[in-house]
Write an enzyme that holds these catalytic residues in place. Sequence first.
Site, PDB file in Angstrom:
ATOM      1  N   LYS A 124       0.860  -1.188   0.000  1.00 38.94           N
ATOM      2  CA  LYS A 124       0.000   0.000   0.000  1.00 38.94           C
ATOM      3  C   LYS A 124       0.890   1.229   0.000  1.00 38.94           C
ATOM      4  O   LYS A 124       2.038   1.150   0.431  1.00 38.94           O
ATOM      5  CB  LYS A 124      -0.889  -0.006   1.254  1.00 38.94           C
ATOM      6  CG  LYS A 124      -2.126   0.853   1.148  1.00 38.94           C
ATOM      7  CD  LYS A 124      -3.279   0.179   0.438  1.00 38.94           C
ATOM      8  CE  LYS A 124      -4.411   1.156   0.205  1.00 38.94           C
ATOM      9  NZ  LYS A 124      -5.624   0.481  -0.278  1.00 38.94           N
ATOM     10  N   ASP A 164      -7.095   4.510  -4.419  1.00 38.59           N
ATOM     11  CA  ASP A 164      -7.726   4.400  -3.094  1.00 38.59           C
ATOM     12  C   ASP A 164      -8.299   5.796  -2.838  1.00 38.59           C
ATOM     13  O   ASP A 164      -8.551   6.540  -3.809  1.00 38.59           O
ATOM     14  CB  ASP A 164      -6.680   3.981  -2.040  1.00 38.59           C
ATOM     15  CG  ASP A 164      -7.309   3.613  -0.686  1.00 38.59           C
ATOM     16  OD1 ASP A 164      -7.773   2.478  -0.540  1.00 38.59           O
ATOM     17  OD2 ASP A 164      -7.355   4.468   0.226  1.00 38.59           O
TER      18      ASP A 164
HETATM   19  P1  NDP Z   1     -12.798   8.125  -2.628  1.00 40.14           P
HETATM   20  O1  NDP Z   1     -11.724   9.111  -2.430  1.00 40.14           O
HETATM   21  O2  NDP Z   1     -13.370   7.913  -3.974  1.00 40.14           O
HETATM   22  O3  NDP Z   1     -14.022   8.444  -1.644  1.00 40.14           O
HETATM   23  C1  NDP Z   1     -13.825   8.526  -0.270  1.00 40.14           C
HETATM   24  C2  NDP Z   1     -15.125   8.954   0.373  1.00 40.14           C
HETATM   25  O4  NDP Z   1     -15.005   8.827   1.788  1.00 40.14           O
HETATM   26  C3  NDP Z   1     -15.475  10.409   0.116  1.00 40.14           C
HETATM   27  O5  NDP Z   1     -16.862  10.556   0.137  1.00 40.14           O
HETATM   28  C4  NDP Z   1     -14.827  11.126   1.286  1.00 40.14           C
HETATM   29  O6  NDP Z   1     -15.412  12.368   1.615  1.00 40.14           O
HETATM   30  C5  NDP Z   1     -15.094  10.133   2.398  1.00 40.14           C
HETATM   31  N1  NDP Z   1     -14.046  10.264   3.415  1.00 40.14           N
HETATM   32  C6  NDP Z   1     -12.725  10.041   3.260  1.00 40.14           C
HETATM   33  N2  NDP Z   1     -12.061  10.298   4.391  1.00 40.14           N
HETATM   34  C7  NDP Z   1     -12.994  10.708   5.261  1.00 40.14           C
HETATM   35  C8  NDP Z   1     -12.943  11.112   6.606  1.00 40.14           C
HETATM   36  N3  NDP Z   1     -11.781  11.162   7.284  1.00 40.14           N
HETATM   37  N4  NDP Z   1     -14.113  11.430   7.214  1.00 40.14           N
HETATM   38  C9  NDP Z   1     -15.291  11.376   6.536  1.00 40.14           C
HETATM   39  N5  NDP Z   1     -15.394  11.007   5.259  1.00 40.14           N
HETATM   40  C10 NDP Z   1     -14.276  10.670   4.638  1.00 40.14           C
HETATM   41  O7  NDP Z   1     -12.228   6.740  -2.026  1.00 40.14           O
HETATM   42  P2  NDP Z   1     -12.721   5.254  -2.287  1.00 40.14           P
HETATM   43  O8  NDP Z   1     -14.205   5.239  -2.479  1.00 40.14           O
HETATM   44  O9  NDP Z   1     -11.840   4.663  -3.316  1.00 40.14           O
HETATM   45  O10 NDP Z   1     -12.342   4.554  -0.900  1.00 40.14           O
HETATM   46  C11 NDP Z   1     -13.257   4.473   0.203  1.00 40.14           C
HETATM   47  C12 NDP Z   1     -12.823   3.368   1.147  1.00 40.14           C
HETATM   48  O11 NDP Z   1     -12.803   2.115   0.441  1.00 40.14           O
HETATM   49  C13 NDP Z   1     -11.423   3.515   1.743  1.00 40.14           C
HETATM   50  O12 NDP Z   1     -11.412   2.967   3.043  1.00 40.14           O
HETATM   51  C14 NDP Z   1     -10.567   2.640   0.822  1.00 40.14           C
HETATM   52  O13 NDP Z   1      -9.382   2.197   1.468  1.00 40.14           O
HETATM   53  C15 NDP Z   1     -11.538   1.487   0.594  1.00 40.14           C
HETATM   54  N6  NDP Z   1     -11.262   0.663  -0.581  1.00 40.14           N
HETATM   55  C16 NDP Z   1     -11.208   1.220  -1.838  1.00 40.14           C
HETATM   56  C17 NDP Z   1     -10.982   0.425  -2.930  1.00 40.14           C
HETATM   57  C18 NDP Z   1     -11.058   0.953  -4.325  1.00 40.14           C
HETATM   58  O14 NDP Z   1     -11.047   0.136  -5.255  1.00 40.14           O
HETATM   59  N7  NDP Z   1     -11.153   2.245  -4.537  1.00 40.14           N
HETATM   60  C19 NDP Z   1     -10.680  -1.021  -2.773  1.00 40.14           C
HETATM   61  C20 NDP Z   1     -10.860  -1.513  -1.433  1.00 40.14           C
HETATM   62  C21 NDP Z   1     -11.114  -0.674  -0.389  1.00 40.14           C
HETATM   63  P3  NDP Z   1     -14.562  13.730   1.372  1.00 40.14           P
HETATM   64  O15 NDP Z   1     -14.574  13.929  -0.107  1.00 40.14           O
HETATM   65  O16 NDP Z   1     -15.285  14.758   2.139  1.00 40.14           O
HETATM   66  O17 NDP Z   1     -13.177  13.477   1.900  1.00 40.14           O
END
Ligand code: NDP
Length: 444
Positions: A124, A164
């Site tokens: 990662k 991510d």
């Molecule tokens: P994105 O950046 O596309 O979206 C993240 C979302 O989560 C946004 O809505 C963001 O809001 C919110 N968010 C992030 N940090 C915070 C925080 N500290 N508090 C509140 N809201 C938060 O990321 P992904 O959708 O790709 O990833 C989401 C999760 O899924 C993560 O845990 C990632 O590790 C996991 N994941 C992702 C994969 C992938 O293929 N993309 C694979 C496996 C797991 P804001 O814009 O306000 O920050």
Amino acid sequence: MRNEPLYDEILRRNPGEPEFHQAVREVLETLDPILQARPELAEARVVERICEPERQIIFRVPWVDDAGRVQVNRGFRVEYNSALGPYKGGLRFHPSVNLGIVKFLGFEQIFKNALTGLGIGGGKGGSDFDPHGRSDAEVMRFCQSFMTELHRHLGEHTDVPAGDIGVGGREIGYLFGQYRRITNRWEAGVLTGKAPGWGGSLARPEATGYGAVLFAAEMLRVRGEDLDGQQVVVSGSGNVAIYAAEKALALGANVLTCSDSSGYVVDDKGIDVALLKQVKEVERGRVADYAERRGSSARFVADGSVWDVPADVALPCATQNELDEAAAAVLVRGGVKAVSEGANMPTTPEGVRVLTEAGVAFGPGKAANAGGVATSALEMRQNAARTVWTFAEVEEALTDIMRDIHTTCHETAERYGAPGDYVRGANIAGFERVADAMLAQGLI
Ligand code: NDP
């Protein structure tokens, strides 16, 4: 727990990394039965070795913003375990990123990747760079500087990053372009999450969210139910959340919520995924903008959380530790039957305890969100064969993989005396596959 002394040693040697400690403890707590059944693993100190990354890279990322000012960020790549294949795992760009966060994610990734049954090791990376509010040109300059250092550690047979939080198709494009320029190689399999048309796999953007919903559907099926007609709450509004909502809707559920770090939206008519995509992916807006555009059925709530909304199924898809003990208790009171983690470690240990003690089916991230990395491995397979699969072919493969992961977790939990405990099932099954490979490959 037999590994208590090891855990104490990990705390001592890795100070100030609470998320890493939490992820390690959650795995160590579940391994006693297999270590008892297979003393050769303890003798070869496989657990001690698995907890120590093979390699950790930290580097400076200097770049120039649109005002001409020099900015300095920190880049990370933790190459955790390559017993099963090249290091594989995403890059996160978020101001909260530090070594402990990257290590927690990399550690989880080892077991998740093993559960897919495919040939991928765990790693990662990321940076404390915050893409919010940055122009495309700034994001490009940052990505180019980041890759200028990182490229020397990557390769389709060595280490293959993906997206991510904060890293989507735009960032992968800039990163790939710089890798290609520096190395003078068209090495499609060095990054996944590329756009279709230049090496990306169809259905990769959808895969993590779709997979988390398919895992929820499998957990419900075991209980004689399905998603049709169920009320679903989703947190987040990024890649995983959007496609989790899309798949839940396709399977007949009603999706009530989405969120970001400024608050959440409840939509009485159900989330309009096409509008959410437009606001978040095209316009790079906020969920508050979605509520404003959607009209009277939706309202934006700045305080509280999506878990306050009663539902049958909860899909945490934002970030780590977003669903704590109090939120879990509220969900249980609201009648939740299943929680499937789209995000990595979104539920705190106390939250998991509340849910499982109440008999809620709980799918941990390393199983439930493995569809993303599995489809990345399918992207690498297409790149290696210089071919392109149809959306339907990829989705069918993803559906089979999620079913297999569910079966593996379910059967392993039963075999080790914990029926219905997907946390134990996922940890033991993932650990055993990596441990066997490490044992066979000698002391390295
Ligand atoms: P994105 O950046 O596309 O979206 C993240 C979302 O989560 C946004 O809505 C963001 O809001 C919110 N968010 C992030 N940090 C915070 C925080 N500290 N508090 C509140 N809201 C938060 O990321 P992904 O959708 O790709 O990833 C989401 C999760 O899924 C993560 O845990 C990632 O590790 C996991 N994941 C992702 C994969 C992938 O293929 N993309 C694979 C496996 C797991 P804001 O814009 O306000 O920050």
